[in-house]
Design a protein around this motif. Structure first.
Motif, PDB file in Angstrom:
ATOM      1  N   ASP A  10       0.800  -1.223   0.000  1.00  0.00           N
ATOM      2  CA  ASP A  10       0.000   0.000   0.000  1.00  0.00           C
ATOM      3  C   ASP A  10       0.834   1.274   0.000  1.00  0.00           C
ATOM      4  O   ASP A  10       0.274   2.375  -0.076  1.00  0.00           O
ATOM      5  N   GLY A  11       2.168   1.138   0.127  1.00  0.00           N
ATOM      6  CA  GLY A  11       3.034   2.313   0.071  1.00  0.00           C
ATOM      7  C   GLY A  11       3.071   3.145   1.332  1.00  0.00           C
ATOM      8  O   GLY A  11       3.395   4.338   1.284  1.00  0.00           O
ATOM      9  N   GLY A  12       2.776   2.560   2.494  1.00  0.00           N
ATOM     10  CA  GLY A  12       2.811   3.303   3.748  1.00  0.00           C
ATOM     11  C   GLY A  12       4.228   3.621   4.191  1.00  0.00           C
ATOM     12  O   GLY A  12       5.183   2.938   3.820  1.00  0.00           O
ATOM     13  N   TYR A  13       4.366   4.683   4.997  1.00  0.00           N
ATOM     14  CA  TYR A  13       5.669   5.045   5.567  1.00  0.00           C
ATOM     15  C   TYR A  13       5.953   4.150   6.766  1.00  0.00           C
ATOM     16  O   TYR A  13       5.121   4.041   7.681  1.00  0.00           O
ATOM     17  N   TRP A  18       4.395   1.506  11.642  1.00  0.00           N
ATOM     18  CA  TRP A  18       4.810   0.695  12.782  1.00  0.00           C
ATOM     19  C   TRP A  18       4.340   1.288  14.110  1.00  0.00           C
ATOM     20  O   TRP A  18       3.969   0.563  15.030  1.00  0.00           O
ATOM     21  N   GLU A  19       4.362   2.592  14.227  1.00  0.00           N
ATOM     22  CA  GLU A  19       3.834   3.220  15.443  1.00  0.00           C
ATOM     23  C   GLU A  19       2.371   2.854  15.643  1.00  0.00           C
ATOM     24  O   GLU A  19       1.934   2.537  16.761  1.00  0.00           O
ATOM     25  N   GLU A  20       1.603   2.887  14.561  1.00  0.00           N
ATOM     26  CA  GLU A  20       0.180   2.541  14.654  1.00  0.00           C
ATOM     27  C   GLU A  20      -0.004   1.068  15.004  1.00  0.00           C
ATOM     28  O   GLU A  20      -0.887   0.709  15.785  1.00  0.00           O
ATOM     29  N   ALA A  21       0.845   0.210  14.439  1.00  0.00           N
ATOM     30  CA  ALA A  21       0.742  -1.226  14.726  1.00  0.00           C
ATOM     31  C   ALA A  21       1.041  -1.508  16.196  1.00  0.00           C
ATOM     32  O   ALA A  21       0.348  -2.300  16.845  1.00  0.00           O
ATOM     33  N   LEU A  22       2.067  -0.867  16.742  1.00  0.00           N
ATOM     34  CA  LEU A  22       2.412  -1.083  18.146  1.00  0.00           C
ATOM     35  C   LEU A  22       1.343  -0.518  19.068  1.00  0.00           C
ATOM     36  O   LEU A  22       1.024  -1.115  20.103  1.00  0.00           O
ATOM     37  N   ASP A  23       0.800   0.636  18.699  1.00  0.00           N
ATOM     38  CA  ASP A  23      -0.252   1.233  19.529  1.00  0.00           C
ATOM     39  C   ASP A  23      -1.493   0.358  19.591  1.00  0.00           C
ATOM     40  O   ASP A  23      -2.209   0.341  20.596  1.00  0.00           O
ATOM     41  N   ALA A  35       9.410  -7.834  17.547  1.00  0.00           N
ATOM     42  CA  ALA A  35       8.553  -7.508  16.410  1.00  0.00           C
ATOM     43  C   ALA A  35       9.133  -6.362  15.590  1.00  0.00           C
ATOM     44  O   ALA A  35       9.079  -6.364  14.357  1.00  0.00           O
ATOM     45  N   SER A  36       9.710  -5.372  16.278  1.00  0.00           N
ATOM     46  CA  SER A  36      10.297  -4.232  15.568  1.00  0.00           C
ATOM     47  C   SER A  36      11.475  -4.677  14.718  1.00  0.00           C
ATOM     48  O   SER A  36      11.648  -4.215  13.576  1.00  0.00           O
TER      49      SER A  36
END
Length: 445
Positions: A10-13, A18-23, A35-36
């Motif tokens: 999808d071309g995400g930054y 990753w911040e959103e995934a961890l949150d 995971a990181s």
């Protein structure tokens, strides 16, 4: 898996994804770390992983289902680069993932490919040829980028840059001397068992071995430090703002440099932080309040637009750290390496417009500084040369730090650069790739 799909499909930054995934998750500190490493490691080593996967798959990689492709990458990364994970566990978890991602029909294929990589992958990489062809796979650095750096900086430097792309950058922090004392803060770190080293010639810059422990120690006030790479701190030291001056950062988000400039100014004078988006200006204001900066004002505007009349000649020092290709921060944002280089051509005209408008803000005798976090002469040296040729009211300003910082240590390893320019290289200076050029407006002009 879902985060990798958001980046590659999808071309995400990467850092935002990753911040959103961890949150959204509920992972322990140890699992977050694991995971990181998997997430960023797969992005960093994508070309290497795809080379090994492709050599064992009859189906071209681009025709594999995106989820199957990511499953293979995650499994292969563990087999090649994570010695503490047993090969059997890496393969078994990958097979389980095919079912979780509703791709169970591919479980046998995934099992066979990964077992082959586990047996022969490392030996296959050791047989890669020398030079750019082998380095592309060895370091997961596109050959186009290696050849680009060869033309810009020479064969040896290009090879070093490629070899260091996947290094873990040091965790650097800036001690906030507006809310604590440097000696006291260092003593506190020692009391808390947190190992650190001080950056030579740059007081207040610390390299911390385990930065997560800073957040875990209640004894360490959160406003007493903030993360900031050494290169950005050197940029502020080069600008050398002084107490009582009027200073502007025309492209200030996310605000780290204005915080550091406020410390150089001892929170005395006036500090303007500009950005295109009001939301980012709000963030900068909140950060300033959190770290005790009371001299800050923000201005929401397009830095490439004509300079407001009230700002013309109104500032002692102006920092222009505008948008760039980010080729100096690939270690932190690994997907940048895969950007087509032909997309970079639109940046220099924009950078030059921003610098030219920022120049109007400088008073006679004042300082203008241009910087980027990229390694591309078209965005760096060529901008500086053109600026001096077309703005005769400005002269080169040697980066001596005006007696307050030691740039000679860095210039000793610089490659025949003019005294008003400095290119920081990750493999030479243990920091982000960064470029600085400094100018002074002549008196009476």
């Amino acid at each position: 898996m879902n985060a990798l799909l958001r980046v590659h499909r999808d071309g995400g930054y990467s850092h935002i994804v990753w911040e959103e995934a961890l949150d959204a998750g509920c992972l322990s500190a140890e699992d977050r770390s694991l995971a990181s490493r998997l997430f960023y490691g797969v992005i960093e080593r994508r070309l290497t992983l795809d080379y090994l996967i492709g050599s064992r798959s009859k189906t071209p990689l681009h025709r594999l289902h995106p989820a199957v492709r990511e499953i293979l990458r995650v499994g292969a990364y563990q087999l090649l680069y994570m010695d503490r994970i047993p090969s059997s566990a890496a393969v078994n978890e990958a097979v389980k993932l095919t079912r979780s991602m509703k791709q169970g029909h591919a479980s046998g294929f995934v099992n066979a490919v990964l077992r082959g990589i586990g047996r022969e992958g490392r030996a296959q990489l050791e047989q890669l040829p020398p030079g750019a062809e082998g380095d592309e796979i060895r370091y997961s650095c596109p050959r186009e980028l290696i050849e680009f750096w060869r033309g810009a900086y020479g064969k040896a430097t290009a090879a070093e840059l490629a070899a260091h792309l996947n290094d873990q950058p040091d965790a650097c922090i800036r001690v906030n001397i507006l809310q604590t004392d440097l000696t006291r803060f260092c003593a506190l770190l020692t009391e808390q068992g947190i190992a650190f080293t001080e950056e030579p010639g740059l007081p207040g810059c610390l390299r911390v071995e385990e930065p997560r422990r800073l957040r875990e120690r209640e004894a360490i006030p959160p406003g007493s430090y903030y993360p900031q790479d050494a290169a950005s701190q050197w940029c502020c030291a080069a600008l050398s703002p002084r107490q009582g001056e009027r200073v502007a950062d025309v492209c200030a988000a996310p605000g780290g440099k204005v915080l550091t400039c406020a410390q150089w100014m001892e929170n005395s004078g006036a500090l303007l932080a500009g950005d295109l988006y009001e939301q980012k200006c709000d963030i900068i204001r909140r950060r300033a309040a959190e770290y005790g900066v009371s001299i800050l004002e923000t201005g929401c505007r397009d830095a490439s637009a004509p300079c407001p009349p009230e700002w013309e000649g109104a500032f002692d020092r102006v920092l222009c750290d505008g948008p760039c290709s980010g080729l100096g921060v690939i270690r932190r944002k690994p997907e940048i390496r895969y950007k087509p280089l032909d997309t970079l051509t639109e940046l220099p005209p924009l950078q030059y417009r921003i610098l030219s408008e920022a120049a109007k803000m400088v008073r006679p005798g004042g300082v203008l500084q241009y910087s980027t976090c990229t390694l591309n002469p078209a965005e760096n040296e060529e901008i500086a040369v053109r600026f001096l040729a077309e703005h005769t009211q400005f002269s080169p300003r040697p980066l001596t730090g005006e007696g307050r910082s030691d740039f000679r240590r860095l210039f000793a390893s610089a490659d025949q650069e003019p005294s008003h320019q400095l290119t920081l290289m990750p493999h030479l200076h243990d920091c982000d790739g960064f470029y600085i050029a400094s100018f002074v407006r002549r008196e009476g002009r």
